[in-house]
Design a protein around this motif. Structure first.
Motif, PDB file in Angstrom:
ATOM      1  N   TRP A  53       0.821  -1.148   0.050  1.00 41.50           N
ATOM      2  CA  TRP A  53       0.143  -0.102  -0.232  1.00 41.50           C
ATOM      3  C   TRP A  53       0.906   1.268   0.108  1.00 41.50           C
ATOM      4  O   TRP A  53       0.355   2.216  -0.519  1.00 41.50           O
ATOM      5  CB  TRP A  53      -0.929   0.033   1.044  1.00 41.50           C
ATOM      6  N   ASN A  83       2.818   1.697  -3.409  1.00 40.66           N
ATOM      7  CA  ASN A  83       1.922   1.946  -4.562  1.00 40.66           C
ATOM      8  C   ASN A  83       2.363   0.835  -5.668  1.00 40.66           C
ATOM      9  O   ASN A  83       2.385   1.191  -6.870  1.00 40.66           O
ATOM     10  CB  ASN A  83       2.061   3.159  -5.081  1.00 40.66           C
ATOM     11  N   LYS A 116      -2.520   3.186  -7.273  1.00 46.42           N
ATOM     12  CA  LYS A 116      -3.088   4.321  -6.211  1.00 46.42           C
ATOM     13  C   LYS A 116      -3.511   3.719  -5.016  1.00 46.42           C
ATOM     14  O   LYS A 116      -4.692   3.115  -5.004  1.00 46.42           O
ATOM     15  CB  LYS A 116      -4.245   5.154  -6.918  1.00 46.42           C
ATOM     16  N   PRO A 129      -2.888   0.417  -3.666  1.00 47.38           N
ATOM     17  CA  PRO A 129      -3.551  -0.874  -3.803  1.00 47.38           C
ATOM     18  C   PRO A 129      -3.928  -1.600  -2.485  1.00 47.38           C
ATOM     19  O   PRO A 129      -2.973  -1.636  -1.598  1.00 47.38           O
ATOM     20  CB  PRO A 129      -2.580  -1.678  -4.622  1.00 47.38           C
ATOM     21  N   CYS A 170      -8.384  -0.401  -4.599  1.00 50.60           N
ATOM     22  CA  CYS A 170      -7.626   0.906  -3.990  1.00 50.60           C
ATOM     23  C   CYS A 170      -8.318   1.477  -2.866  1.00 50.60           C
ATOM     24  O   CYS A 170      -9.475   1.345  -2.552  1.00 50.60           O
ATOM     25  CB  CYS A 170      -7.718   1.933  -4.931  1.00 50.60           C
ATOM     26  N   TYR A 208     -10.759   6.276  -8.022  1.00 53.77           N
ATOM     27  CA  TYR A 208     -10.211   4.625  -7.849  1.00 53.77           C
ATOM     28  C   TYR A 208     -10.715   3.871  -6.863  1.00 53.77           C
ATOM     29  O   TYR A 208     -10.660   2.624  -7.334  1.00 53.77           O
ATOM     30  CB  TYR A 208      -8.492   5.366  -7.233  1.00 53.77           C
TER      31      TYR A 208
END
Length: 583
Positions: A525, A528, A548, A550, A566, A573
Motif C-alpha cells: 500500500w 503503490n 493508487k 492498492p 484501491c 480509484y
C-alpha cells in the motif's frame, strides 16, 4: 393420486374409442380406474395427460413430484380421454436404472443442487424438502450434458488429477531415495567414528544401524504404499474417464450426468488420499558424533544421534518469471444502495467470470459480473465485513471483525443469501479456505486459528513474536502465508504453525492472492505496487507499479488476470475494481 407415466385402463385405451353407453361417455379418473372404484373426472393434468377425480386432483397439487404440473378444472379439461404420455424424454437412449445406495429398491432420478447429491424419490421426501433444497428431475436438466463444457472440464480435471498424483509419487520416490542415501552416509560416518574407539562399542553400533535400517524400512514401506495407492487411483480415474467417454459417445445423458457427479466425488477422494500420502514426514538424516563418549565411554548409553530436516514437498525456491503486463479495464462497483465511497477490503473469484467482493464502508458483499462489467447482486450485512474466501462452488465465508463472527453466504440463482454464522473468540480479519479447513487471522491479540466447517477449532497458533497486525492470510496444501503491515513482512508457516519462511522486502503489505504456480501476489500500500514473491518467501519482484494505494488483490489463473482494489480516499480509484492482464 395420479402418477405420471401410468397407462390408462384397457376400456379407455384411445381418445377416439367409441363408447357403447352413456356410462362409457362419462370421463373417469384414470388412476382410480386402474386400482380402485371408477370415479368421475374432476380435472386434467396436462403434464401426466391423465384425467383426475377430485381427490387425485387435490393430491396432485400438493405432491412434491407433481405440484408444479399444469392442471385444468372440469370446465377446461379435454372432453375425451387422452392417451398418457410415456415420457417427455423418449428421444434419449438411456433410462434411469441406477439404484440408490440408501434405498436400493428406488432408482436415482433427482439431483440436489444445494447438497450436490444424486437422489431417489425417498431421499427427496425424507431429506431434501422443497423448503430447504433446490431439487431437479435429472431428465429435465441433463439434455445439454452431451459434449458439454462440464463434460470437457471433468475429463480435463480427471486427467490433470492423474498427472498431478503421478508427479507426487515421483516426488515421494525421489525424496525417499535421497533420504535413504543420506542414511547410508550417516551409517558410513558412524563406522568411521566407530573405528576410533574400542570393541566395546559394537553393541551401540548395532543399535544405531538397527535404528537407521528401521527408518529405511519405514521409508520403503511408505513408498510402496504410495505406489500401490497410485496404481489403484490411476485405475479408478481411468475407469471413470472411460465410462464418461463411453456414455457421452452413446448419448446417455442421464447416466453421463450421474457419472460426472460421481467423478467429482472421486476427484475429491483422490485429493484426500493425496493429503494422507503427504502426511508422512520423509526426513534427511546425518550422524552427529558424541565426543563425550571418548572420555566417558563406560557411562554413556548412546553412540550419537540421527538429526534430520524435513523435505518441504511444496513451494521450493521458484525463480519468479518476468511478466508482460497490460491494463485491461476497470469495473465500477458503486451502486445505488451505497451511502459512502467504496472501500473494498476483500475479494475472491467464484468463477473466472464472477468476482465476489467485501465493501467495508457500505456493510455489503457484492457480486461482480466480469462479462457485463457490473454489480449483479448486493447483500447487506449486519456489520462491517473485512475479508472473504470461497468455501465451495456455491458457498463463501466472510469475516466480521467487530462482531467477532464468520458469516457464511450461499449463492443460488445468481443471488447472495445469508446462511449460518460461526462465533469466534477474537477480532477476525484475514480468512482463507483449503480442503474443508478455514484459516483465520486475529488481532488483539495476534494469532491464527484453523477451523473445520462447523466452527470447531483444530489448531491455535500464538502470534507472539511472529505477528503484530496479521490482516490478511492465504494458504495451500503445505503453507499458510500471512501479511503483517506493522512487521512489514509476509510470513510463511506450515500447518503445524512452524515458521518456515519470511519475506521482508516490503513497506506495507496488505491483501494477498496465490498464483497457479505457487507464487504470492501482495499489495504494498505504501509503495503503490503489487509484488510477486516466491512460494518459499526467498525472493520477490514488482509486477505492477505506480498504482493508487492498492489494497486487496485476486489472481485468476485461467484468464491470467490480476484484480485489485484501491484505498486512496478518492472515489475515482476506490469505487472501481482494476484489472491487469499478466502473461
Amino acid at each position: 393420486m395420479a402418477v405420471s407415466g401410468k397407462k390408462a385402463s384397457k376400456q379407455f385405451s384411445s381418445s377416439t374409442t367409441s363408447m357403447a353407453s352413456d356410462e362409457d361417455l362419462q370421463i373417469y379418473c384414470q388412476p382410480c380406474d386402474e386400482e380402485g372404484p371408477r370415479l368421475p373426472a374432476h380435472g386434467y393434468c396436462t403434464d401426466c395427460k391423465e384425467h383426475l377425480c377430485k381427490n387425485c386432483f387435490t393430491a396432485h397439487k400438493v405432491s412434491r413430484l407433481s405440484k408444479h404440473h399444469t392442471l385444468q378444472d372440469a370446465t377446461n379439461m379435454p372432453k375425451v380421454l387422452q392417451q398418457p404420455s410415456t415420457s417427455i424424454h423418449t428421444g434419449q437412449s438411456d433410462v434411469l436404472t441406477t439404484p440408490c445406495l440408501k434405498h436400493p429398491q428406488e432408482m436415482i432420478k433427482f439431483y440436489c443442487n444445494d447438497h450436490k447429491k444424486l437422489l431417489c424419490s425417498v431421499c427427496v421426501t425424507l431429506e431434501h424438502q422443497a423448503t430447504s433444497c433446490k431439487v431437479d428431475y435429472i431428465p429435465d436438466i441433463s439434455g445439454d450434458i452431451i459434449d458439454s463444457k462440464q463434460y470437457q472440464d471433468i475429463l480435463k480435471t480427471l486427467n490433470h488429477t492423474s498427472d498431478q498424483f503421478q508427479q507426487m509419487v515421483e516426488d515421494v520416490k525421489n525424496m525417499t531415495n535421497k533420504s535413504n542415501s543420506s542414511l547410508k552416509d550417516a551409517l558410513a560416518a558412524i563406522k568411521k567414528f566407530r573405528q576410533e574407539i574400542n570393541q566395546r562399542l559394537d553393541e551401540l553400533e548395532r543399535q544405531a544401524e538397527d535404528a537407521a535400517k528401521g527408518i529405511e524400512q519405514e521409508n520403503n514401506k511408505h513408498l510402496k504404499a504410495a505406489e500401490t495407492t497410485y496404481e489403484d487411483i490411476t485405475k479408478s480415474l481411468k475407469t471413470s474417464s472411460d465410462n464418461i467417454k463411453q456414455l457421452n459417445t452413446s448419448k446417455q445423458a442421464n447416466k453421463l450426468f450421474m457419472e460426472l457427479k460421481l467423478a467429482e466425488k472421486t476427484i475429491q477422494n483422490v485429493e484426500g488420499k493425496t493429503q494422507q500420502l503427504l502426511s508422512y514426514d520423509i526426513k534427511e538424516h546425518n550422524f552427529r558424533s558424541n565426543d563425550v563418549i571418548l572420555n566417558f565411554l563406560k557411562t554413556e548409553k548412546s553412540l550419537g544421534t540421527l538429526s534430520h530436516k524435513t523435505f518441504h514437498k511444496e513451494c521450493q525456491s521458484v525463480q519468479i518469471k518476468s511478466r508482460q503486463t497490460s491494463h485491461a479495464r476497470k469495473i465500477s462497483v458503486e451502486t445505488s444502495k451505497d451511502e459512502y465511497i467504496c472501500y473494498i477490503t476483500g475479494m475472491t473469484l467464484l468463477t473466472p467470470g464472477l468476482l465476489i467482493i467485501t465493501d467495508y464502508n457500505n456493510d455489503a458483499v457484492k457480486m461482480v459480473d466480469i462479462s457485463s462489467q457490473s454489480v449483479s447482486d448486493q447483500l447487506q450485512l449486519d456489520d462491517i465485513p473485512w475479508d472473504i474466501t470461497t468455501v465451495t462452488s456455491t458457498e463463501l465465508a466472510v469475516t466480521l471483525p467487530d462482531k467477532q463472527t464468520i458469516q457464511f453466504i450461499s449463492i443460488s440463482s445468481n443471488k447472495l443469501i445469508k446462511k449460518h454464522t460461526v462465533k469466534v473468540d477474537g477480532e477476525c480479519y484475514g480468512i482463507s479456505c483449503y480442503q474443508g479447513k478455514l484459516v483465520v487471522s486475529f488481532l488483539n491479540p495476534a494469532k491464527l486459528q484453523i477451523f473445520d466447517m462447523n466452527g470447531t477449532i483444530l489448531t491455535t497458533i500464538d502470534g507472539k513474536n511472529i505477528f503484530k497486525y496479521p490482516w490478511y492470510i492465504t494458504c495451500n496444501r503445505s503453507s499458510i502465508y500471512v501479511s503483517d503491515w506493522d512487521m512489514k513482512t509476509v510470513t510463511r508457516l506450515n500447518w503445524q504453525g512452524d515458521v518456515i519462511g519470511s519475506y521482508s522486502g516490503m513497506s506495507d503489505p496488505r491483501g494477498m492472492s496465490l498464483s497457479d504456480d505457487g507464487t504470492v501476489f501482495v499489495c504494498d500500500w505504501e509503495r503503490n505496487v503489487i509484488e510477486e514473491i516466491s512460494g518459499d518467501c526467498s525472493t520477490g519482484k514488482v509486477v505492477l507499479q505506480d498504482l493508487k494505494r492498492p489494497w486487496a488483490v485476486c489472481w485468476c489463473g485461467e484468464t491470467k488476470k490480476l484484480y485489485y482494489s484501491c484505498n486512496a480516499l478518492d472515489a475515482k480509484y476506490d469505487n472501481f475494481i482494476h484489472i491487469y492482464k499478466l502473461s
